[in-house]
Design an enzyme around this catalytic site. Structure first.
Site, PDB file in Angstrom:
ATOM      1  CB  ALA A   1      27.105  -4.427   2.493  1.00  0.00           C
ATOM      2  CD  GLU A   2      24.151  -9.286   4.899  1.00  0.00           C
ATOM      3  OE1 GLU A   2      23.229 -10.018   5.209  1.00  0.00           O
ATOM      4  OE2 GLU A   2      25.292  -9.491   5.618  1.00  0.00           O
ATOM      5  CG  MET A   3      18.050  -6.311   5.301  1.00  0.00           C
ATOM      6  SD  MET A   3      17.451  -7.794   6.175  1.00  0.00           S
ATOM      7  CE  MET A   3      15.740  -7.118   5.924  1.00  0.00           C
TER       8      MET A   3
END
Lengths: 329, 329
Positions: free
Chosen positions: B135-137
């Site tokens: 959900a981030e990078m």
């Protein structure tokens, strides 16, 4: 003086598409005499050069486009945040806040003009603004070219696509090609417009009915559900006196034309994907969609909308969220 | 079980600096018997490898560190927004919101642990989290290495600074070197601590006095004015029952240790540059500094702070904004 139509991408799109899309009334269950819908679906397929789009996407996310290599176009127009930064006002390389809320980059090719005050006709002209503004990216095209020239991947990509290689005009062209790819078709509402009566719930349909009958579609219509005219913010009541703290940024189009009749006049924003782009208005003053709808009722329609109206209209607005790269935005 | 101190950058810093900085009482106008101040100035000069810092800065802003090349570390830790994104919760490549408010990257080297729940001891360990989280990078180190390997500027820069060139460990090292450069010395408050009685107004001094006497410095002290211990959010009253909608993210350190006593326990955040990093708390629930101070009074100190107290404490907190690269942050 009447405005002279120019062949912006938005105008081109409408010329290309208005004739090829059947109004829902031709297929739907409504009586044949029903008026054509004031909102048109976003075309699902765009003819774009995939390699230029890919290069433009890389440039759009490239911090080397800012003076100190810390800010890219995506900083304020994040594809994962509905094409905005979700802040009241954006922050550029100086750490200074911008003057107005950053509009979404999605579907910006459908806008008849760019910026809240419409001071750029085309996406190509628009790019010069943020790239060179001291409080945004603070760069020069020569400085950017020099940085990109040192990257053989960029050199090769430009050489392949543009005979004269890395040039400011080509950088802008690739970014515009990418931005033109940022249309978001296949929203629930567009499926409904194309004839799928089951695409919307009864509340969503009722919200759309009210959206039309209360007069929202006077301004928010077309493919973009807005983005194709200017209008006074506070058409029916004095928004700015009620809000207070009026600044030059609130003068809107007046700052471009200097004409008194353009004071407090702004481009009507597109409502495509509006659920994803809080806070709302040029001043970012409405934190939630329901706040924005209530303000629009009071100041643009001259009516206090009931909570049930607002709720249904918000449900309709939520159906305007489309797809990007075949996935829900 | 007692925690075993480790030589994190924060611990090293305090060992290096606590002895070399004279307490304000040695130079100021207060009686010699005054207790040493619980807050210590940020050292103005750090010994770092300037080339590694520059490489780390580029990597920190590099969207190639994300799976789809659209998100960099700076997306959520924007240097121009106090090292945060100023959102309630961050948004990663999937468009999904994170679970907690993104902490600032400034002065993070002073923190005894990283993340709200302290699940990483060091900045080096911390990097693995956002880089690899879906959900981030959403990236892999091998994928990142492959992308950087295609850029001769990166290849040359790494080769010069690291014998084995572009390796995940070296990428992380350069980013950590850069992050260690993100300390913000020379705040008004640090000037005051160093003996300049004129650096603070009387309201700011009174705010600091109340900050100490009400007990805020029980947790917010040291060089970081926080960032060196865990504490229960809701030590004196039940914050989470009052707020409602409790999720797993609110369990804090419990998610790391599984110990019941760690439920609702969080790292005490640093208050350095706190004026620049709204909204506040792990849940981003306090939009303004004065809201956050009021909540702290109620739930951590068990006292309802008066508006005048809050105002003065906020004025004191504003003096904690320091400089980055010799300019006000």
């Amino acid at each position: 003086m009447k405005r002279i139509p120019v062949l912006t991408p938005a105008v081109l799109m409408s010329l290309l598409w208005l004739n090829s899309v059947s109004p829902v009334t031709a297929q739907g269950s409504q009586p044949a005499a029903a008026r054509p819908e004031p909102i048109k679906p976003i075309p699902s397929e765009l003819k774009l050069d995939a390699e230029k789009v890919a290069l433009g996407k890389q440039l759009f996310h490239e911090p080397k486009l800012s003076r100190d290599n810390t800010v890219s176009c995506a900083t304020c127009h994040d594809l994962h945040k509905g094409g905005t930064d979700r802040l009241i006002r954006s922050v550029g390389i100086g750490g200074a806040e911008g003057l107005v809320n950053a509009p979404t980059v999605f579907n910006s090719g459908f806008n008849f003009n760019q910026f809240w005050d419409g001071r750029a006709h085309t996406l190509t002209d628009q790019i010069d603004g943020p790239v060179q503004a001291d409080a945004e990216m603070g760069a020069t095209w020569e400085g950017i070219r020099a940085k990109l020239d040192r990257d053989p991947e960029y050199v090769a990509a430009f050489k392949k696509l543009y005979p004269d290689g890395i040039q400011p005009a080509n950088i802008k062209d690739a970014i515009v090609q990418f931005e033109m790819s940022l249309s978001t078709p296949n929203s629930k509402f567009d499926k409904y417009l194309r004839g799928d009566q089951t695409a919307l719930s009864s509340d969503e349909k009722e919200g759309y009915r009210k959206f039309k009958s209360y007069g929202c579609t006077s301004c928010h219509q077309g493919v973009g559900v807005g983005g194709n005219m200017f209008e006074t913010f506070g058409a029916m009541a004095d928004y700015f006196s009620a809000r207070g703290n009026v600044t030059k940024a609130d003068f809107g189009r007046f700052n471009v034309t200097g004409r008194e009749e353009d004071r407090f006049v702004f481009k009507v924003p597109s409502l495509r994907n509006v659920a994803l782009t809080p806070p709302y208005f040029h001043d970012g003053s409405a934190p939630r969609l329901k706040d924005a709808v209530a303000v629009m009722g009071t100041y643009q329609l001259g009516r206090k909308l009931l909570p049930e109206d607002i709720d249904q209209i918000v449900k309709f607005l939520n159906t305007l969220t489309g797809e990007y790269e075949k996935r829900p935005l």
